[in-house]
Every structure is written in structure tokens, then in C-alpha cells.
Enzyme design. Sequence first.
Site, PDB file in Angstrom:
ATOM      1  N   SER A 108       0.839  -1.200   0.000  1.00  0.00           N
ATOM      2  CA  SER A 108       0.000   0.000   0.000  1.00  0.00           C
ATOM      3  C   SER A 108       0.870   1.244   0.000  1.00  0.00           C
ATOM      4  O   SER A 108       0.390   2.328  -0.281  1.00  0.00           O
ATOM      5  CB  SER A 108      -0.914   0.014   1.230  1.00  0.00           C
ATOM      6  OG  SER A 108      -0.143   0.069   2.410  1.00  0.00           O
ATOM      7  N   HIS A 129      -3.584  -4.021  -4.866  1.00  0.00           N
ATOM      8  CA  HIS A 129      -3.729  -3.478  -3.520  1.00  0.00           C
ATOM      9  C   HIS A 129      -5.149  -3.667  -2.997  1.00  0.00           C
ATOM     10  O   HIS A 129      -6.075  -2.967  -3.411  1.00  0.00           O
ATOM     11  CB  HIS A 129      -3.343  -1.986  -3.516  1.00  0.00           C
ATOM     12  CG  HIS A 129      -3.507  -1.324  -2.188  1.00  0.00           C
ATOM     13  ND1 HIS A 129      -3.860  -0.008  -2.050  1.00  0.00           N
ATOM     14  CD2 HIS A 129      -3.384  -1.812  -0.921  1.00  0.00           C
ATOM     15  CE1 HIS A 129      -3.949   0.281  -0.760  1.00  0.00           C
ATOM     16  NE2 HIS A 129      -3.670  -0.793  -0.058  1.00  0.00           N
TER      17      HIS A 129
END
Lengths: 272, 237
Positions: A108, A129
Site C-alpha cells: 500500500s 492493492h
Amino acid sequence: MIGAGTMGAGIAASASAANYEVYLVELAAAARERAAAGLTKTLGRLLPDAAGAEAAFGRIRLVDSVAQATSGDIYIEAVPEVLDLKRTVFAELARLAPAGALLATNTSSLAVGEIARPTGRAQSVVGIHFFNPPAVMKLVEVVRAEQSSDESVRRAVEFVERLGKTPVVVRDTPGFVVNRVARPYYLEALRAIDAGAADAECVDAVLEGLGFKMGPCRLMDLIGLDVNLATTRSVYEATHVERLRPSPLQERMVAEGRLGRKSSRGFYDYGA
Amino acid sequence: MAPKGRVVVFGRGPAAGGILRAALDAGYRAVALKDLRAIQREVPDAAIAVEASAADHLRKREALEAIGNALQPHALLLADALPATAAECAAWTGQPRLCVGYGVVGSLADQRVVELVRSPATYDEAMEKARAFFADLGRETRDVGDRPGLICGRTIAALANEAAWAVTHGVASADDVDRAMQLGTNYPRGPLAWAREVGVDRIVAILENLQRHEGEAYEPAPLLLKMAGKRKETVTR
């Protein structure tokens, strides 16, 4: 799946629920046991039909090394956010994964291009993600790094769609979309409070009154002020734009150990 | 129950429309004012004058001066304190004691809590009248300090600005940024769709107010200026 923490196990459950055969790679025996218990619970929620959940559980093999999972089509790494750790995993994937495999990182906050470097096959590497909890959250950012091929991005998008989730393709830039664009939600609250314009309760009331599910101060208390500050710092340090400069108020609160719910005290008191 | 006073609302955007509708629904005799002539004609009969100009700073100032000139001594003047501070608004009216700043970003229908802000000269009585008016409209009020954009304006404007910068930097398309924010954070609207709803020119005006007082961190993204139909030269210092 490499890494059976909250994210890795949650992604593995989502994939097996969507009929994928999954190898869940985790070095630590204790973490494997925790993951197995978590998988049962998550799959029970994802697939209300008990037989279906059991079959999905049967499609996941918990193993202790990538060497036991060398025939994968898609490899997703979800180990802690430490560049060297992730690079070690990707170097191993470069050795062991089939030539045509898609290699993905669930980072992230790190640059996908940096993680891909030791592989020698950066065209096959993308970011995928997921958001926490991964079995529930619909959004997945598919990160196109500079060297990611169109084909790799297409495969990642298709994978995410098969999981019943919504892919959004983003460029490999600090914070991608969500972690970057969300910064002002926290920063403006912190700046207004630091300027003495309002207290936390007032800021939360105003913004919840505009339709936000949780005001920024209550939300920072839930996330952890230290975790929230670390995200702001990582985006700021990669960009150095004034807009995203971390708030001195938040730095002070973290230094004083006012981290939110987990320390019983953040913007609000949560008892001892 | 005594008949409610006459309310006049100056402005054209969603904020003006929303306040006017809410006042009518609450049983006020309320009228919309669109220009300076209407201000001169209607404000002398008003118990409450609400200024909710469009974004343009110069026109806002003209409107506040005209309302201040025509206002009865016991009336209340509510000034939109998002594109300018309450102190600035109050000074322009020439009647700072009667002037209270308020914060409504878009339509009042979407906002349950309204921020109120006083200038250094505002009478307590004016603050009480302002609280009573919004309570009558079914809204909670909160007193806040006179910082540019208040809480609601600076948050919505800064989110839209960061979204616009992300699009400008090619991180994702405008639609994808909005979709990602709604799905990834549970925001009630995507930041750019929200800006369009509020009026992109209004978002830019809030950012320019912040930029004047707080500096470069609030420089509006070129995409927002383009969406608002503004040329960049008008804001770079």
C-alpha cells in the site's frame, strides 16, 4: 499467496471462494495455525452454504515455502511493508515461478517498480492493492508500474473481477489513489484543531453531518494515530508537496503515546 | 405563534437554493434575490438576510456592502464564510455587529450541522438569532473559530483538490478516482463529483481563500481551474 497475515489470508479466502486453487505460503507455523482458523471463519461468512465453504477451504493448501508452489498462474505477495523483505520474496519468485506467471504485490505504500527490480521480469509484475478487510472490501487498486506490461495489467484486472471485486487501474505513484486522496480528510481536521478553530468532537460532528460515516478524529483513533501518521509520512516523503505535510499536532500526539483506541486515548478517552 | 420574519436569500448556487427551500419549508416568508436592485428593494423589509453569493469575490463584496446598507438595525445578516473569513465579510457589510458567518458547502438538504462563526464585533444577540434560525430549519449548529473555509469547506475543497492533482499527475482518470474513493473509503460522494455538485467555481473560491491566508498548500489544481472555466493566470502569484 505469500504471507498469511490478515491481508494474505483474506485474499486467499476470497480467491478460493471464487473457485481458485490456492497455495498459502507462510514460514511461521504459529501464523499458519492462526490463518487456518481465520480462513474457516472468513469462508463461512463469504459462503453461507456449509458444503461450499468446506469445499473452498479444501482448495487452500497451507505450505511453508514457495518451493512447494511452483506451478502457479498468479503469485501475490502480502508480507509486511518492508522493501528488503518484499524484494527477497520477489527474488525467490523470479527463481521459482513459471515463466508466464503474473507476479503481484499487495503493497500500500511502497513503489511497485522498486519491489519488481530484483526479478528481471518487471513486465510481469503489478500491484494488486486490497483494502482491509480484504474479503469484504470491494475496491482493489491494480497498480501499473512503469514496466508492467498491458497483458499483466489485464490479467490482474480479470483476476480481481473474478473475485467479485471492483478493480481500479492506477499508476505507480505514492499512496496510489485512495491513500493519497484521503490525506486531506485527516490533515484538514488536524490543521483546524491545531489552529484552535474547533475541537475533535466538533470537527467530527460537522463532517458526519455532511454524510461521512465516521468523522476524521474518531477514524484516526480507530486506525491508530501512529499508523495514520506513517501513511501520511510515506506519501509526503515521496512527494514533498506542502499539501501533504504531516501535522505537527499528530506528531505530538504520537510522541505522547496518544495513539487512539489501542492506547485508550487519542482524540477521545476510551477508559483504561 | 407569531408570524415568522421575512427572509431574503441572495445568490444563485446550490447553497442559496437549499437555504431558501429550507426556510420556506420551515414557514418563513422567504424570497430569492438575484441582483443589487433586488437587494435595495427587499432587504429593508427583511428580518434575516442571507448572503450566499456565487464564487466571485468582487461580487460577494458588492453584495455584502449593499445588504449592509439596506439592513434594518435589528435584523440579522448571515454571510457565507467559506470563500472569505467572517471578519472580512463583516467588515464589508459596514454592520459587523449584526453579521454572523455560516458554513454551508452545497445544498443544505445534504448538511445536518451548520458551522457558525462570529467576527470580532458580532453581538451575542446576533449569534443567538443565527442559532435559532438554523434550529428552525432543523439543523444543529456549532460555533467555530474564524479560520478560512471553516471545517466543512476546507475538507471538501482539499479532498477535491487532491483528487484533481492526482488526475493531473496521471494516477487515474477522474471517474476512477471518484469510484476508488467511494469504494475504498465510504465517502458519501466521489470528491470530484462532489465538487461538481457544489459548483467547481465555489470549490476554487474556497481554496483561493485558504491560499490567501495559509499559503501554497491550497493552490488549486489546474484541472479544477479548467473545470471552473478559469484561466490559471488569474491565481498564480
